[in-house]
Design a protein around this motif. Sequence first.
Motif, PDB file in Angstrom:
ATOM      1  N   THR A 135       7.776  -0.192  21.889  1.00 11.13           N
ATOM      2  CA  THR A 135       8.473   1.199  21.486  1.00 11.13           C
ATOM      3  C   THR A 135       7.621   2.128  21.684  1.00 11.13           C
ATOM      4  N   PHE A 145       0.677  -0.912  -0.267  1.00 13.16           N
ATOM      5  CA  PHE A 145       0.312  -0.434   0.327  1.00 13.16           C
ATOM      6  C   PHE A 145       0.797   1.145  -0.403  1.00 13.16           C
ATOM      7  N   SER A 174       8.306   5.275  23.406  1.00 12.79           N
ATOM      8  CA  SER A 174       8.691   6.283  22.578  1.00 12.79           C
ATOM      9  C   SER A 174       7.816   7.594  23.615  1.00 12.79           C
ATOM     10  N   ILE A 211      -2.832   1.455  10.402  1.00 13.48           N
ATOM     11  CA  ILE A 211      -1.448   1.209   9.703  1.00 13.48           C
ATOM     12  C   ILE A 211      -1.201  -0.051   9.708  1.00 13.48           C
ATOM     13  N   TYR A 268       0.933   8.143   5.729  1.00 11.11           N
ATOM     14  CA  TYR A 268       1.150   6.909   6.824  1.00 11.11           C
ATOM     15  C   TYR A 268       2.033   5.951   7.668  1.00 11.11           C
ATOM     16  N   LEU A 269       2.788   6.427   8.059  1.00 13.95           N
ATOM     17  CA  LEU A 269       4.288   5.818   8.722  1.00 13.95           C
ATOM     18  C   LEU A 269       4.050   5.326   9.754  1.00 13.95           C
ATOM     19  N   LEU A 270       4.597   4.996  11.342  1.00 17.09           N
ATOM     20  CA  LEU A 270       4.045   4.505  12.235  1.00 17.09           C
ATOM     21  C   LEU A 270       5.061   5.811  12.718  1.00 17.09           C
ATOM     22  N   PRO A 271       5.232   7.085  13.322  1.00 18.12           N
ATOM     23  CA  PRO A 271       6.112   7.741  14.348  1.00 18.12           C
ATOM     24  C   PRO A 271       6.788   7.970  14.773  1.00 18.12           C
ATOM     25  N   GLU A 272       6.317   6.423  15.885  1.00 17.65           N
ATOM     26  CA  GLU A 272       7.299   6.182  16.779  1.00 17.65           C
ATOM     27  C   GLU A 272       8.499   6.038  16.451  1.00 17.65           C
ATOM     28  N   PHE A 273       8.187   5.052  15.180  1.00 17.06           N
ATOM     29  CA  PHE A 273       9.555   4.200  14.615  1.00 17.06           C
ATOM     30  C   PHE A 273      10.626   3.926  13.591  1.00 17.06           C
ATOM     31  N   PHE A 329      -0.157   5.260   0.557  1.00 14.65           N
ATOM     32  CA  PHE A 329      -1.616   6.078   0.533  1.00 14.65           C
ATOM     33  C   PHE A 329      -1.662   7.425   0.839  1.00 14.65           C
ATOM     34  N   ARG A 376       8.484   0.179   2.356  1.00 22.12           N
ATOM     35  CA  ARG A 376       7.759  -0.873   2.559  1.00 22.12           C
ATOM     36  C   ARG A 376       6.744  -1.358   1.914  1.00 22.12           C
TER      37      ARG A 376
END
Lengths: 223, 420
Positions: free
Chosen positions: B13, A89, B17, B320, A95-100, A91, A157
């Motif tokens: 995480t 996908f 975080s 997500i 839409y990434l995971l902001p904490e990683f 988008f 991704r």
Amino acid sequence: MHSILETKHINKYFLDPVKFHVLKNISIQLRNGEFVSIMGKSGCGKSTLLYILSTMDTDYDGELYIDGEKMSNLSRMDLARIRNEKIGFVFQFHYLLPEFTVLKNVMLPALKLGKASESTIKAKALEKLDMLGVVEQAHKKASQISGGQKQRVSIARALINDPKIIMGDEPTGNLDSKNSDNVFNILRRLSHEQDMSLLVVTHDVDFAKRTDRIIEMGDGVVL
Amino acid sequence: MNGFRLVLDIARTHLLSKFKQTMVAALGVTFGIGTFIIMMGFMTGLNQLLDGLVLNRTPHIQLFNKSEPTALQPLTRYQSNPRIQQFIHSVKPKAQLERIHNALPILTELRNNKQVEGATPQTTCKVFYRAGSNNLNGVLNGIEVGGEVQLFNFTDYIVEGDVNSLYRNKNTVLLGAGVAKRLSLAVGDRLQVMSTNGATYSLLIGGIFQSGLAEVDDVQSYVSLKMAQQILGVGSNYITRIHVKLHNMDKATPMSQMIEKVYPIRALDIKTANAQFDTGSDIRTLISYAVSITLLIVAGFGIYNILNMFIYEKMNDIAILKATGFTGRDVMYIFIIQALIIGLVGGALGLAIGYGGAVLIDNIPFVTEALPTVKTYPINYDPLYYITGILFALVATFLAGYLPARKAQRIDPVEIIRGQ
């Protein structure tokens, strides 16, 4: 030629606030290695269709086949596995995971699939990031990179599990023309070189013209 | 990497975080559990103190002879016709010996009973405390020191001197605090007492005794059993009271009824002797249960609130994760693990803070006439409250995490994405 994605008579209704027939009898087909764009005015149901095709929306009538397998009556667990394995996908709002970290974001779907060791996955993720020209951002947090970079990371991704098909919802929607060009070229190259199918919803006429085929939609039907 | 480790890694995480937010959530748990432990420790500590005030020093059953009018008058025996109404004026109680008949065999019998923890004999004699030309009324209780200390916490009421002085020297007396004050006597001084038959004894003051009840402290003193018998001029089988302590206080009433049936003696159980106290104690227990349940409910809702927000903030991440192939169950586990970690960390901190608070209260001075040995506020360190606390923290955070996590498990990712 073998079709990677096929729908038969898909109908979808929104019930809230009033009953509304969003998708009317949609039957489309996507061949292996084809790069197809879906166009239409906003509100014509193209995003809704994409979410159904992506198996993320299960509330519809009709039949959906991905890679020859019927999706319409699978459990959510199975659908999650198929998304993981066969669909990538991209988008509109990246839409990434902001904490990683960027790298971890790319690795997560492959870690979930669990077919390769962590070090193999890491090497592969770096390779994909390199291909998309964002490898030097790999160890930054996803919230710390620019919009264009995020979009490319989300393409990386989408590619990590070597899916059969990549779906994009306005993947260039909020990018400037240079970045937009860049993203298109990457997608084009994937379709040519890796024989990947691509299905992209877009408003961008220039973008659509350069794809193999345009599916035009209006008021819930394929024109 | 197997599935569970991946889920754990994502949960970790998330927590690290947003460390500040995680700590706020954990502190919510900490506060609830800490308050619960402090309140329970303090309340039940006070309850135990109040209970102990009466219960520890009161024998479960007291045996003695009491002069009472005969219940069945001879006239009634003679003429039992209910149609004839009889009147007897000026009924006098039958003369009774103060000593318990066959006291030593009864004592042995009681001590052999399985329900009885211990029994002690006492011999009471009325005396005069002599101070110059004054004679003060007094009562000497002859006791077996060992039994009294062991069964009725006698040591708690000795404010000066040493209980064991009664062992060392037969002529020793533990003087009531009121008496000591009136006669201006201190430990080590000598006290003259005169028995009712005129003999005078000189006793060494080995300690000062304070029960907290003025009418007792102004009159009573303790000597050894032998000394009391010597002052009365009687043999070693002369015993006027027997105090019994049972393993289970609730058995006091049936046991006393049984004793009255078997022996020609009055048996007074603690429930009858302290009826109003018993009611007070029950109500205090009820209040402490009510308070503890209220505290836990309030803490539970606080925890639920915080975790709910914590998870709803992550809705985007849920979409997500699901879009990229994580199952609903993975997502649910991620959040339940986070909730449990918050519960565990917050709960453990809560135990530490609860314990710290309890120790703090335990060191605040609390001086009361009635309790000479109590110097600070009482705290109950029962581990049960700590176990309840941590278990509650885990259960509450689990539920508080489970409900929104289950919703996250079921939701189609598109519903979240479309809502953006």
